[in-house]
Design an enzyme around this catalytic site. Structure first.
Site, PDB file in Angstrom:
ATOM      1  CG  HIS A 134      -8.965 -25.461   1.737  1.00 40.43           C
ATOM      2  ND1 HIS A 134      -7.950 -25.578   0.810  1.00 40.43           N
ATOM      3  CD2 HIS A 134      -9.444 -24.198   1.606  1.00 40.43           C
ATOM      4  CE1 HIS A 134      -7.809 -24.433   0.156  1.00 40.43           C
ATOM      5  NE2 HIS A 134      -8.714 -23.577   0.621  1.00 40.43           N
ATOM      6  CG  ASP A 141      -6.492 -21.361  -0.750  1.00 43.51           C
ATOM      7  OD1 ASP A 141      -7.598 -21.413  -1.305  1.00 43.51           O
ATOM      8  OD2 ASP A 141      -6.352 -21.351   0.493  1.00 43.51           O
ATOM      9  CD  GLU A 199     -11.486 -17.338   0.445  1.00 42.00           C
ATOM     10  OE1 GLU A 199     -10.882 -18.302  -0.086  1.00 42.00           O
ATOM     11  OE2 GLU A 199     -11.911 -17.375   1.609  1.00 42.00           O
ATOM     12  CG  HIS A 202     -11.242 -21.154  -2.241  1.00 38.65           C
ATOM     13  ND1 HIS A 202     -11.026 -21.703  -0.998  1.00 38.65           N
ATOM     14  CD2 HIS A 202     -12.194 -21.931  -2.825  1.00 38.65           C
ATOM     15  CE1 HIS A 202     -11.811 -22.763  -0.843  1.00 38.65           C
ATOM     16  NE2 HIS A 202     -12.538 -22.904  -1.948  1.00 38.65           N
TER      17      HIS A 202
END
Length: 239
Positions: A134, A141, A199, A202
């Site tokens: 990030h 996200d 995830e 993500h």
């Protein structure tokens, strides 16, 4: 050490650009700001220019299938200081959920809790060769919002530290949740993104994880990362 950190970064110098939030649904106020994360007066809703272009493309793909549905942006560019804040916050939450305090932890318990935290969170590294995804402006996200403004049920919340966060978790147990996750994945993949294997929410384009995942599915290709960690000197458009 994450396997994608082996990928070289050849920084392209593309600027951070503010996400046109009017085109998307958005979590407001920003969920990490609500917890106390300090973005030093900046908006958290920034990404690299091409990442935004591709995100708009993914939204267009979504609306071909489901008119009036929107991608909802939960988190985007994350300074390393915010990454550190969220890692520390998640460690404290993991302690609280287990009814423990840090002073009474055994070495083994501490090791297990940090392992759970780092299953979800990247290490807040300042090493230019191992940036948190990030912190490159390449990762976002997201979830989906339907035509009545309701968040589409994915079977677990964003950032949950459990196996339910794994994209394939509901493959054999809940077809609704699995289908919703697959819808999100399909529109993002079609727009050039790759999904974090741990995830469901993500996605990234252009960072080390993206390049590593691309190379896994295209063995004949040697893709490098085009986005590295941004510093105060390299994101002058960030405001």
């Amino acid at each position: 050490m994450r396997p994608y950190y082996q990928i070289p970064i050849i920084e392209c110098g593309e600027p951070l650009v503010q996400i046109p939030l009017e085109l998307f649904a958005v979590e407001s106020p920003h969920p990490y700001q609500k917890l106390g994360a300090n973005y030093e007066g900046h908006s958290p809703y920034y990404l690299r220019q091409t990442v935004i272009t591709n995100l708009i493309q993914a939204q267009n793909y979504l609306q071909l299938l489901h008119p009036h549905w929107h991608i909802q942006i939960f988190d985007a560019y994350r300074p390393v200081a915010v990454q550190q804040f969220m890692v520390d916050y998640s460690f404290r939450e993991a302690l609280r959920n287990r009814g423990l305090t840090e002073t009474e932890l055994s070495p083994q318990q501490q090791k297990e809790i940090w392992a759970a935290v780092y299953e979800i969170w990247a290490v807040p590294s300042l090493d230019i060769n191992t940036p948190p995804p990030h912190s490159t402006g390449a990762a976002v996200d997201i979830t989906l919002v339907n035509d009545t403004g309701e968040i589409v049920n994915m079977g677990s919340p964003i950032d949950e530290m459990s196996e339910r966060s794994h994209p394939e978790y509901y493959l054999n147990s809940n077809q609704e949740y699995y289908a919703n996750r697959q819808l999100l994945y399909s529109i993002m993949l079609k727009a050039g993104f790759q999904r974090n294997p741990r995830e469901w929410w993500h996605f990234s384009f252009g960072d080390q994880m993206w390049a590593w995942l691309y190379n896994q599915s295209h063995p004949q290709t040697v893709m490098t990362a085009r986005y590295g960690r941004l510093t105060e000197n390299t994101h002058t458009n960030f405001q």
